[in-house]
Design a protein around this motif. Sequence first.
Motif, PDB file in Angstrom:
ATOM      1  N   CYS A 154     -11.820  13.646 -10.769  1.00  0.00           N
ATOM      2  CA  CYS A 154     -10.943  14.393  -9.868  1.00  0.00           C
ATOM      3  C   CYS A 154      -9.636  13.663  -9.573  1.00  0.00           C
ATOM      4  N   PRO A 161      -6.760  13.973  -5.039  1.00  0.00           N
ATOM      5  CA  PRO A 161      -6.671  14.740  -6.289  1.00  0.00           C
ATOM      6  C   PRO A 161      -5.507  15.721  -6.254  1.00  0.00           C
ATOM      7  N   VAL A 164      -6.175  20.485  -5.012  1.00  0.00           N
ATOM      8  CA  VAL A 164      -7.035  20.694  -3.853  1.00  0.00           C
ATOM      9  C   VAL A 164      -6.535  21.924  -3.094  1.00  0.00           C
ATOM     10  N   LEU A 277     -19.644  23.761  -5.857  1.00  0.00           N
ATOM     11  CA  LEU A 277     -18.469  23.585  -5.018  1.00  0.00           C
ATOM     12  C   LEU A 277     -18.763  23.943  -3.566  1.00  0.00           C
ATOM     13  N   ASN A 281     -18.091  20.998  -0.926  1.00  0.00           N
ATOM     14  CA  ASN A 281     -17.061  21.287   0.072  1.00  0.00           C
ATOM     15  C   ASN A 281     -17.623  21.301   1.484  1.00  0.00           C
ATOM     16  N   LYS A 305      -9.986  20.425   0.103  1.00  0.00           N
ATOM     17  CA  LYS A 305     -11.264  20.719  -0.548  1.00  0.00           C
ATOM     18  C   LYS A 305     -11.084  20.932  -2.048  1.00  0.00           C
ATOM     19  N   ALA A 306     -12.209  20.999  -2.745  1.00  0.00           N
ATOM     20  CA  ALA A 306     -12.178  21.084  -4.209  1.00  0.00           C
ATOM     21  C   ALA A 306     -12.300  22.521  -4.689  1.00  0.00           C
ATOM     22  N   THR A 310      -9.757  21.098  -9.684  1.00  0.00           N
ATOM     23  CA  THR A 310      -9.855  19.710  -9.233  1.00  0.00           C
ATOM     24  C   THR A 310     -10.449  18.829 -10.320  1.00  0.00           C
ATOM     25  N   CYS A 311     -11.480  19.320 -10.979  1.00  0.00           N
ATOM     26  CA  CYS A 311     -12.117  18.560 -12.060  1.00  0.00           C
ATOM     27  C   CYS A 311     -11.588  18.946 -13.437  1.00  0.00           C
TER      28      CYS A 311
END
Length: 347
Positions: A154, A161, A164, A277, A281, A305-306, A310-311
């Motif tokens: 991330c 990151p 987000v 997620l 989260n 938050k993701a 993000t990834c």
Amino acid sequence: MKNLRHKLTVVLGILGILMLTACERPPVDSKQTGFRGTGMDQINNPRTDAQLAKINEMPAGVPASADGPKAGAVYKNVKVLNNLSTAQFGAFMVSMTSWVAPKEGCAYCHNVQNFADDSLYTKTVARKMILMNQEINGTWNNHVKTTGVTCYTCHRGNNIPQNVWFNPEEKRGGNMLGNANGQNDPSSNVGYTSLPNQPFGSYLTSKSGAARVIGDTALPTGNKATLQSTENVYGFMTHMSTSLNVNCTYCHNSNNFSSWEQSTPQRVQAWHGIQMLKDVNTNFISSLTDVFPANRLGPTGDVAKANCATCHQGVNKPLLGKSMLQDYPYLVPAKTKPSDSIHSAKN
């Protein structure tokens, strides 16, 4: 008249060029991924793929021996990974620093005068994020498979990151129009469309519902989905598509988008990703809201938050599917092997 025609030709030529700037020049690659006639194709631009490959290069690992005294016995106040050898612990601290705070160094999380001190909020966050990595690698194998994740997946060298989201601040479209719901405000979150540009709260927290808006019958009998919920779904689906750089048909069969039986296996994996997620989260990231200083919070006071980007960061497999866990096996809980599948697919 002749001069006017010339000017109009120039203007139209410039407009034509501007209109085509959003198009990709050939050649592009096309691969059929489903049954013929269903439009199930994956389109890739080799030039874009080369750029994405560079962004998703995996950093060199720092393997270390598990032999020797444990970090918890040698150092003070080691609450996470205290069962590692001092060699492993030191190697991971070096790696984690390069992944998250390459400019700030150890001082980003530690009081360098007293490494046991917990006064910096970043140290508390780092502990929780290590536990989050272990949770993902040990519990959510139906999404991350044996590849798993690390902090680098991330962060990519950033304190926070790059991809987000925060809960959006309500923007009203005028006294009579009410809440604009993020529409007609193009954002990369939803591929610069006019769809709601912050659909994440509807699907990526514990209070989220399922993305169900398509009716089971030709007529609207019993279907209670609103236009707003439908637009949120399409905004979120657009986010997933752009985050992974894939078409809708990567998961769905265009013959029947709602049918799980006609969908590809990737749709089930994506479903698990949404549930993952929601877990991280809610139980890991949002639980740290009170720890973060005000300048790290969003306009409504929530923590970053993701989401899928993000990834994934533009590829269907983060870091092009390469795993870093061979150098950091302790990011998988000892009680769980990477190949275990705990969560089962649900429609």
